[in-house]
Design a protein around this motif. Structure first.
Motif, PDB file in Angstrom:
ATOM      1  N   UNK A   1      -3.865   6.045  -3.779  1.00  9.33           N
ATOM      2  CA  UNK A   1      -2.718   6.745  -3.837  1.00  9.33           C
ATOM      3  C   UNK A   1      -2.894   8.156  -3.854  1.00  9.33           C
ATOM      4  N   UNK A   2      -3.982   8.722  -4.134  1.00 14.10           N
ATOM      5  CA  UNK A   2      -4.340  10.108  -3.724  1.00 14.10           C
ATOM      6  C   UNK A   2      -4.592  10.257  -2.209  1.00 14.10           C
ATOM      7  N   UNK A   3      -4.920   9.023  -1.623  1.00 13.17           N
ATOM      8  CA  UNK A   3      -5.071   9.360  -0.152  1.00 13.17           C
ATOM      9  C   UNK A   3      -3.602   9.319   0.774  1.00 13.17           C
ATOM     10  N   UNK A   4      -2.719   8.829  -0.155  1.00 11.51           N
ATOM     11  CA  UNK A   4      -1.407   8.854   0.485  1.00 11.51           C
ATOM     12  C   UNK A   4      -0.760   7.521   0.550  1.00 11.51           C
ATOM     13  N   UNK A   5      -1.371   6.465   0.045  1.00  9.61           N
ATOM     14  CA  UNK A   5      -1.020   5.374   0.151  1.00  9.61           C
ATOM     15  C   UNK A   5       0.199   5.143  -0.941  1.00  9.61           C
ATOM     16  N   UNK A   6       1.455   4.459  -0.655  1.00 10.93           N
ATOM     17  CA  UNK A   6       2.373   4.226  -1.524  1.00 10.93           C
ATOM     18  C   UNK A   6       3.032   2.859  -1.501  1.00 10.93           C
ATOM     19  N   UNK A   7       3.022   2.089  -0.507  1.00  5.31           N
ATOM     20  CA  UNK A   7       3.533   1.028  -0.638  1.00  5.31           C
ATOM     21  C   UNK A   7       2.870  -0.341  -0.773  1.00  5.31           C
ATOM     22  N   UNK A   8       3.267  -1.515  -1.461  1.00  2.00           N
ATOM     23  CA  UNK A   8       2.660  -2.502  -1.665  1.00  2.00           C
ATOM     24  C   UNK A   8       1.696  -2.974  -0.660  1.00  2.00           C
ATOM     25  N   UNK A   9       2.278  -3.231   0.506  1.00  2.00           N
ATOM     26  CA  UNK A   9       1.490  -4.167   1.345  1.00  2.00           C
ATOM     27  C   UNK A   9       0.320  -3.416   1.917  1.00  2.00           C
ATOM     28  N   UNK A  10       0.556  -1.675   1.670  1.00  2.00           N
ATOM     29  CA  UNK A  10      -0.432  -0.863   2.433  1.00  2.00           C
ATOM     30  C   UNK A  10      -1.742  -0.728   1.192  1.00  2.00           C
ATOM     31  N   UNK A  11      -1.262  -0.725   0.147  1.00  2.62           N
ATOM     32  CA  UNK A  11      -2.583  -1.283  -0.926  1.00  2.62           C
ATOM     33  C   UNK A  11      -3.237  -2.406  -0.675  1.00  2.62           C
ATOM     34  N   UNK A  12      -2.472  -3.428  -0.512  1.00  2.00           N
ATOM     35  CA  UNK A  12      -2.966  -4.975  -0.396  1.00  2.00           C
ATOM     36  C   UNK A  12      -4.020  -4.701   0.861  1.00  2.00           C
TER      37      UNK A  12
END
Lengths: 156, 156
Positions: B32-43
């Motif tokens: 999240x600190x790197x900029x990820x915000x969306x479910x699929x991106x985390x996944x």
DNA sequence: TCAATTTGGTTTCTTAACGCAACCCTATTC
DNA sequence: GAATAGGGTTGCGTTAAGAAACCAAATTGA
């Protein structure tokens, strides 16, 4: 748990969590920093099952966070002491402690009274700082493109 | 896991670990600190099972580390963003990152190139410091008697 | 307009970690 | 020589992690 292992991850945070990222390991390191060294003391202070404590201590020793020292004294034969690697977790533990104190304060607990041995003064907050020593937040910081995991373009 | 809960622990590190002390939560916060915000991106970035990701995101939202924002845009409906509380984990994550880089360097990974947005210079190491800003190790520090868990007498 | 895709999520099932309790072995101590 | 303390190990039941399949709403798109 069938937990996913991160040994081979190319992210050093993931690899760090692989060594000290479970529920007990950091608490063990914390108590080691408080001065605890013996098996029974860890067990009583943490309220951890003996087999789990065995496992965690062995793992921490394997990972060279602790070293197992045979002290041939009257009944208490081993001590688990922090290595340099283990002592280097100091900022991590203290940062976590301060975060917990700030955002989940216990009503009946004083926040953390850690003092400089020479001056007797309380320590300051653990912060990320720039080369000049000025505090930085997440937003004051960026990661060069090629260092981003997955090569994303977003700022940090 | 039948995991022991620490909600009511009088140790703030234990309570902090209760919120972000599992294998995935800190990694989610990191990304999240790197900029990820969306479910699929985390996944995709984390390679985490969807049900576990659901659970962790919900827990982080419950604990107010993340907030869930409904962005009614074309298909991507929710974003998970850091709260102030979440952003405050910055020193923890960076300290852990630096520890990992130092003691478990990946052969093919550059150590962590996080730079000050204004100067472009790399950040310094996260350290515990005294009131004057001088770095302190575990051994430079003590805990007043009454703050020790279990009221032990040993120095830190 | 109807199929394919994307996003976010739930369900089912297997496996493995946790926690408890009991037991074990070696030194001490009384 | 019985009791105790330190440091484990073994078994066993509970529960959470993980994979994969399935689901439903909203978009795309042809």
């Amino acid at each position: 748990m069938a937990r996913k292992r991160f040994d081979d991850s190319n992210c050093s945070v993931a690899r760090a969590l692989n060594e000290v990222g479970d529920w007990w390991s950091l608490l063990i390191v914390l108590h080691a920093m408080y001065g605890t060294r013996r098996f029974v003391d860890f067990q009583q202070e943490l309220g951890i099952a003996k087999n789990i404590l065995c496992d965690r201590l062995a793992r921490l020793v394997d990972n060279e966070v602790l070293k197992k020292v045979d002290v041939g004294e009257h009944g208490s034969r081993f001590e688990y002491r922090l290595t340099d690697k283990g002592r280097d977790l100091f900022p991590v533990v203290i940062a976590l402690r301060q975060w917990g104190d700030k955002w989940n304060p216990a009503p009946d607990e004083q926040p953390l009274d850690l003092r400089d041995r020479t001056s007797g003064q309380p320590i300051g907050p653990v912060q990320v700082r720039d080369a000049q020593g000025q505090p930085l937040s997440v937003r004051d910081v960026f990661i060069p493109e090629e260092s981003l995991p997955g090569n994303k373009k977003r700022p940090a």
